[in-house]
Design an enzyme around this catalytic site. Structure first.
Site, PDB file in Angstrom:
ATOM      1  N   HIS A  63       0.854  -1.194   0.000  1.00 35.01           N
ATOM      2  CA  HIS A  63       0.000   0.000   0.000  1.00 35.01           C
ATOM      3  C   HIS A  63       0.885   1.236   0.000  1.00 35.01           C
ATOM      4  O   HIS A  63       1.909   1.282   0.700  1.00 35.01           O
ATOM      5  CB  HIS A  63      -0.882  -0.018   1.244  1.00 35.01           C
ATOM      6  CG  HIS A  63      -1.702   1.228   1.438  1.00 35.01           C
ATOM      7  ND1 HIS A  63      -2.689   1.606   0.553  1.00 35.01           N
ATOM      8  CD2 HIS A  63      -1.689   2.173   2.400  1.00 35.01           C
ATOM      9  CE1 HIS A  63      -3.249   2.718   0.972  1.00 35.01           C
ATOM     10  NE2 HIS A  63      -2.658   3.095   2.083  1.00 35.01           N
ATOM     11  N   ASN A  64       0.500   2.252  -0.787  1.00 39.66           N
ATOM     12  CA  ASN A  64       1.298   3.490  -0.846  1.00 39.66           C
ATOM     13  C   ASN A  64       2.784   3.157  -0.961  1.00 39.66           C
ATOM     14  O   ASN A  64       3.613   3.630  -0.177  1.00 39.66           O
ATOM     15  CB  ASN A  64       1.045   4.359   0.386  1.00 39.66           C
ATOM     16  CG  ASN A  64      -0.323   5.016   0.358  1.00 39.66           C
ATOM     17  OD1 ASN A  64      -1.028   4.966  -0.638  1.00 39.66           O
ATOM     18  ND2 ASN A  64      -0.703   5.637   1.459  1.00 39.66           N
TER      19      ASN A  64
ATOM     20  N   GLU B 224       1.464  -0.054  -5.467  1.00 41.30           N
ATOM     21  CA  GLU B 224       0.477   0.998  -5.678  1.00 41.30           C
ATOM     22  C   GLU B 224       1.160   2.282  -6.135  1.00 41.30           C
ATOM     23  O   GLU B 224       2.234   2.653  -5.635  1.00 41.30           O
ATOM     24  CB  GLU B 224      -0.307   1.264  -4.395  1.00 41.30           C
ATOM     25  CG  GLU B 224      -1.419   2.281  -4.586  1.00 41.30           C
ATOM     26  CD  GLU B 224      -2.221   2.536  -3.320  1.00 41.30           C
ATOM     27  OE1 GLU B 224      -3.405   2.913  -3.441  1.00 41.30           O
ATOM     28  OE2 GLU B 224      -1.665   2.386  -2.217  1.00 41.30           O
TER      29      GLU B 224
ATOM     30  N   ASP C  67       0.015   6.275  -6.690  1.00 37.96           N
ATOM     31  CA  ASP C  67      -0.934   7.396  -6.654  1.00 37.96           C
ATOM     32  C   ASP C  67      -0.368   8.505  -7.521  1.00 37.96           C
ATOM     33  O   ASP C  67       0.664   9.098  -7.184  1.00 37.96           O
ATOM     34  CB  ASP C  67      -1.106   7.914  -5.222  1.00 37.96           C
ATOM     35  CG  ASP C  67      -1.932   6.975  -4.369  1.00 37.96           C
ATOM     36  OD1 ASP C  67      -2.567   6.077  -4.924  1.00 37.96           O
ATOM     37  OD2 ASP C  67      -1.935   7.146  -3.132  1.00 37.96           O
TER      38      ASP C  67
ATOM     39  N   HIS D  76       1.257  11.274  -1.919  1.00 35.50           N
ATOM     40  CA  HIS D  76      -0.002  11.052  -1.223  1.00 35.50           C
ATOM     41  C   HIS D  76      -0.786  12.356  -1.268  1.00 35.50           C
ATOM     42  O   HIS D  76      -0.456  13.300  -0.555  1.00 35.50           O
ATOM     43  CB  HIS D  76       0.264  10.614   0.223  1.00 35.50           C
ATOM     44  CG  HIS D  76      -0.896   9.907   0.846  1.00 35.50           C
ATOM     45  ND1 HIS D  76      -1.282  10.116   2.142  1.00 35.50           N
ATOM     46  CD2 HIS D  76      -1.753   8.983   0.345  1.00 35.50           C
ATOM     47  CE1 HIS D  76      -2.331   9.361   2.421  1.00 35.50           C
ATOM     48  NE2 HIS D  76      -2.622   8.657   1.347  1.00 35.50           N
TER      49      HIS D  76
ATOM     50  N   GLU E 249      -3.783   4.495  -8.961  1.00 39.24           N
ATOM     51  CA  GLU E 249      -4.767   5.450  -8.450  1.00 39.24           C
ATOM     52  C   GLU E 249      -4.602   6.740  -9.258  1.00 39.24           C
ATOM     53  O   GLU E 249      -3.704   7.535  -9.002  1.00 39.24           O
ATOM     54  CB  GLU E 249      -4.540   5.693  -6.954  1.00 39.24           C
ATOM     55  CG  GLU E 249      -4.968   4.549  -6.074  1.00 39.24           C
ATOM     56  CD  GLU E 249      -6.461   4.303  -6.155  1.00 39.24           C
ATOM     57  OE1 GLU E 249      -7.241   5.236  -5.916  1.00 39.24           O
ATOM     58  OE2 GLU E 249      -6.848   3.165  -6.490  1.00 39.24           O
TER      59      GLU E 249
ATOM     60  N   ILE F  95      21.573  -7.313  31.083  1.00 36.84           N
ATOM     61  CA  ILE F  95      21.416  -8.668  30.545  1.00 36.84           C
ATOM     62  C   ILE F  95      19.934  -8.985  30.484  1.00 36.84           C
ATOM     63  O   ILE F  95      19.173  -8.651  31.401  1.00 36.84           O
ATOM     64  CB  ILE F  95      22.158  -9.697  31.422  1.00 36.84           C
ATOM     65  CG1 ILE F  95      23.669  -9.427  31.364  1.00 36.84           C
ATOM     66  CG2 ILE F  95      21.866 -11.120  30.967  1.00 36.84           C
ATOM     67  CD1 ILE F  95      24.473 -10.313  32.267  1.00 36.84           C
TER      68      ILE F  95
ATOM     69  N   ASN G  89      18.447 -13.039  33.940  1.00 32.95           N
ATOM     70  CA  ASN G  89      19.850 -12.711  33.635  1.00 32.95           C
ATOM     71  C   ASN G  89      20.582 -13.775  32.821  1.00 32.95           C
ATOM     72  O   ASN G  89      21.679 -14.188  33.165  1.00 32.95           O
ATOM     73  CB  ASN G  89      20.622 -12.467  34.940  1.00 32.95           C
ATOM     74  CG  ASN G  89      20.317 -11.103  35.530  1.00 32.95           C
ATOM     75  OD1 ASN G  89      19.852 -10.210  34.821  1.00 32.95           O
ATOM     76  ND2 ASN G  89      20.550 -10.948  36.801  1.00 32.95           N
TER      77      ASN G  89
END
Length: 809
Positions: free
Chosen positions: A306-307, A336, A338, A351, A385, A657, A683
């Site tokens: 996405h994006n 994708e 845009d 975007h 898109e 630790i 530990n």
């Protein structure tokens, strides 16, 4: 003085000698941040350190093992943007595994830049060719370097004590001194190379492995061929191949030549086998492309992003072609784009209506063309898109056609109307455009138009853009003016917003709005696909789960994150996979549980980006409902035995630790999703022992993912992440792997759906058979970014059995 241990043996190479002498290089982060730094390859041949100036205080910059590749200047997006002030021939880029940002550097000359590029590539070749033992030797050499504070090639007991804490070991000083003195054969009060190796071996004695070995061995000294074959047959479930496999494994892992000749396995060989790929939880048979790739596209889960252009959040994050490079190299097959109107008639990608930076659409297409098939040659889907004017849509079509060339699919494969979607096998090396399309394929190919419903209203945008305050939008005055100009365009163009040239490039993936499942059945065709917001998709899973499964059996679906996820966070993909949704798109730049599940599912089948769905998700008449799974049929018992060389928590203090615990999580249908955890070991991150058994009951193993998480227990606040590993249930190693053992399901309904209106195809996807599972396995942990934490692992025993009755007795 260099470490006397087995570090990389550097050849007498002029490039590497120059790197060891060091260079003043310009580090570039942006147009405004460019600073000189002194970089030098250390004598170990494994790490590069830097300082503000030659002779200054040095700090670690990067390890060669963290480097994925090295690019020359013209391949760098950032350096190209500075070409007016920096000669591209002087620049190069170090690209790291995971999500670590690239390191852009500029040398003082072409020759110096080439020496660094060629030298780094040479070192990468050396590391890539290392076997497991060489990697362990290198790891040990790295620790020696860290512990040898005065760099004299020897270690005092005080340095050893400091090193133990660095290695996550909290050991009684008297016991540590005993091990130190036993290893100090020269009685010099110092440990040198081989003495340190002896100390490490004593430190890493694994009592749980020795105990198992002694149980299996008749004399406690060795495993005979028969004893080892019995172990492989009875415990590791290797079946009839156990005897032949025993011979192979002895030849492969036994370090003693005399033992090999006698066909026996020593404790060292037994441990080497258990820690190897053959002893891994992930079945080696599931790593290459092992699934049938000849089914229609809608029968596969498809690795989707996405994006894809974003490296950060969705409001102010950086847009970069690097997002496409990273996604495609991870095996992502649906990216994708845009695209919006840009200056000088050139479309841009970002975007929309946010402060994210912009990149030229032309650069995005060129990047896709370059990297689409480097990891996998199965088809890439470009989800477009489109927010552009008619004029710039024509530019989009031109760039797609000219840059992608024959790789862009612009007509059906055979020139005929499809009766089912083509398969990944048929589409090898092809790039498909997903987007809006005018008319139908029937009309385009001269077929009768049928009863298709042409929707006059445009498809709703996949992702509602977040609303920003007016003062935030001031940066986009030009875009607002352009929007006003568009509103004045004639009525005919406002209705017909798609230009024919771009429309013609959409073939098998025409985007259509979703109204209802009944509407889709009545009006849509198999080459039309709908997108769903995560909220809408989740609601459909709960309210009409079986209808959603049937819908996804004949038509592709894409699910995308909510527009309110401005931080680029992710939703869980599992419940959408449960319903058969193929393209479940995630923000792959964001690490976390959701991406662990995605990496786990798509880590199989050669990492090709396509995973065959179970048969019950490919049947348009399926009765499966993801929210109403059947009764439990399997019981899974996981004994978490021990851990090995767990790393420290990031940014923790030198002396701290970890207190490790292990959590086992199952993700699948609602009834299967569960988590249990061990108690914590105080530990000890070096060789903690738990020996605890966790029990799970599973209904739909074909959809289940197992995730093992190691955390540092904190009684005052949230536990800290140490490492994780996620594996599909069907890929858990069980000798003769479940992922290759199939049979037809007797209880399954007919898998030959009606082909009316192209709604479906013959589906004979085999159903996996899950024989009783048992075995000792190592789980090699990964970081939050999904990169290896070698040699960190946990050791488990897994047992799976079928339920014999309603109560499991």
């Amino acid at each position: 003085m260099a470490s006397p241990l087995h570090s990389i043996r550097l050849p007498l190479d002029g490039d590497l000698l120059l790197m060891q002498n060091g260079s003043m290089l310009r580090k570039v982060k942006s147009r405004s941040w460019k600073k000189q730094r002194y970089f030098r390859l250390q004598d170990d041949g494994m790490t590069v350190w830097y300082a503000r100036q030659a002779g200054g205080r040095t700090k670690p910059s990067f390890s060669i093992s963290d480097v994925e590749t090295v690019r020359e200047g013209h391949e760098s997006e950032l350096l190209r943007s500075l070409a007016d002030e920096i000669p591209l021939e002087h620049g190069f880029t170090v690209v790291f595994h995971g999500r670590r940002p690239n390191l852009d550097l500029v040398a003082g000359s072409i020759e110096e830049a080439q020496s660094w590029v060629q030298g780094l590539r040479h070192l990468l070749e050396i590391i890539t060719s290392m076997d497991q033992q060489e990697k362990m030797d290198q790891w040990l050499s790295d620790w020696f370097q860290q512990g040898d504070k005065d760099q004299d090639g020897r270690m005092s007991f005080r340095e050893v004590q400091r090193l133990l804490r660095l290695m996550n070991v909290d050991m009684d000083p008297e016991h540590a001194l005993q091990l130190f003195q036993a290893a100090d054969k020269s009685e010099s009060g110092m440990l040198e190379g081989e003495e340190f190796v002896e100390f490490y071996r004593a430190l890493t004695q694994r009592s749980e492995i020795l105990e198992l070995f002694e149980i299996l061995s008749g004399d406690g000294q060795k495993l005979t061929l028969l004893e080892f074959a019995d172990f492989l047959r009875e415990e590791q479930k290797e079946g009839d191949q156990a005897s032949d496999l025993a011979l192979e494994l002895i030849a492969r892992y036994e370090p003693s030549d005399s033992a090999k000749l006698r066909h026996v396995l020593t404790i060292d060989g037994f441990l080497a086998y258990l820690c190897s790929r053959d002893g891994d939880i992930f079945s080696p048979a599931c790593r290459p492309v092992y699934q049938d790739m000849s089914y229609p596209l809608n029968h596969y889960f498809i690795h989707s992003s996405h994006n894809t252009y974003l490296l950060g959040d969705q409001l102010r994050g950086q847009s970069s072609v690097e997002g496409y490079i990273r996604a495609l190299k991870r095996g992502c097959r649906c990216v994708e784009v845009d695209v919006w109107d840009g200056p000088s008639g050139e479309p841009i990608v970002y975007h929309g209506h946010t402060l994210t930076s912009r990149i030229p659409f032309q650069d995005v297409v060129a990047t896709i063309a370059q990297y689409a098939f480097q990891t996998s040659d199965f088809p890439v889907i470009v989800s477009l898109e489109n927010h552009c004017s008619w004029e710039q849509q024509e530019v989009i079509a031109q760039h797609l056609t000219e840059i992608l060339g024959e790789r862009l699919l612009n007509t059906t494969l055979d020139g005929l109307l499809p009766t089912q979607l083509p398969s990944p096998e048929e589409l090898r090396g092809k790039i498909l455009l997903k987007g809006k399309k005018m008319g139908t394929l029937e009309e385009e190919l001269g077929e009768a138009p049928g009863d298709s419903e042409e929707l006059e209203e445009p498809e709703e945008e996949e992702e509602p853009e977040p609303e920003l305050e007016p003062d935030v939008l001031d940066f986009d005055e030009t875009a607002r003016n352009e929007d006003k100009r568009k509103k004045k365009v004639g009525l005919e163009k406002s209705k017909t917003t798609l230009c024919p040239a771009l429309s013609a490039l959409v073939v098998y993936l025409k985007s259509v709005p979703f109204r209802s499942f009944a509407h889709s059945k009545a009006h849509y065709r198999l080459y039309e696909t709908s997108s769903f917001s995560e909220a809408k998709a989740r609601r459909l899973v709960k309210e009409a789960g079986n209808e959603f499964v049937q819908h996804n059996a004949w038509q592709l679906s894409r699910v995308y994150p909510s527009g309110l996820r401005t931080d680029s966070s992710n939703y869980s993909p599992q419940e959408l996979w449960n319903a058969g949704c193929q393209m479940v798109a995630l923000n792959i730049q964001t690490a976390g549980l959701e991406m662990d599940l995605c990496d786990g599912l798509f880590g199989q089948n050669g990492g090709c980006g396509y995973v065959l769905k179970p048969a019950f998700l490919c049947d348009p008449q399926s009765s499966f409902h993801p929210e109403r799974p059947p009764s439990p049929t399997l019981t899974l018992l996981i004994q978490v035995i021990s851990g090995q060389q767990l790393p420290k928590v990031a940014n923790s203090k030198e002396g701290s630790i970890v207190d490790p615990l292990v959590r086992v999580e199952i993700y699948g249908v609602p009834g299967d999703t569960a988590r249990q955890e061990t108690s914590y070991v105080e530990n000890n991150g070096f060789n903690p022992y738990w020996g605890q058994t966790l029990q799970f009951r599973v209904r739909v193993p074909e959809l289940a993912l197992l995730r093992f998480v190691v955390e540092d227990y904190d009684r005052a606040s949230r536990n800290d992440f140490v490492g994780q590993y996620t594996v599909p249930w069907t890929c858990v190693q069980q000798g003769e792997p479940a992922c290759l053992t199939f049979q037809a399901s007797a209880s399954q309904q007919s898998l030959t759906p009606s082909l009316a209106k192209g709604q479906g195809s013959s589906c004979t996807t085999p159903t996996p058979v899950f024989p009783p599972l048992s075995g000792y396995r190592h789980i090699h942990l990964l970081s939050k970014d999904g990169t290896s934490l070698h040699p960190a692992s946990i050791f488990v025993h897994i047992q799976m059995r079928e339920e014999l009755g309603e109560d499991g007795d």
